[in-house]
Design a protein around this motif. Structure first.
Motif: not given
Length: 90
Positions: A63-90
């Protein structure tokens, strides 16, 4: 999860935050995957993938180590995709 993803090295109470976050993620998945109407939606699938990535990081690196930048970017993309899907009620 977005806050946990953005935390950098040396962030205050990062370890406590990570432990609580992992418990909340496990509880969320354990509860909602029982419901086929929720578990079959694309937003849930993408969020489930994000949860696995973040939980896997905590399991492998602690828990002490932050996410690597590559993994962090991927997660932010997935969060954005989840937001889009929720707005479309999917």
């Amino acid at each position: 999860m977005i806050v946990a993803t953005g935390m950098g090295k040396g962030a205050i109470k990062m370890e406590d935050f990570g432990k609580n976050m992992k418990k909340e993620m496990i509880d969320f998945v354990s509860y909602y995957r029982r419901f086929p109407k929720v578990a079959g939606k694309p937003s849930f699938s993408t969020l489930y993938t994000s949860i696995n990535v973040l939980a896997g990081h905590y399991t492998s690196y602690g828990y002490k180590y932050p996410l690597p930048e590559k993994r962090r970017k991927r997660l932010y993309q997935e969060y954005a995709e989840v937001d889009k899907s929720l707005k479309r009620n999917r």
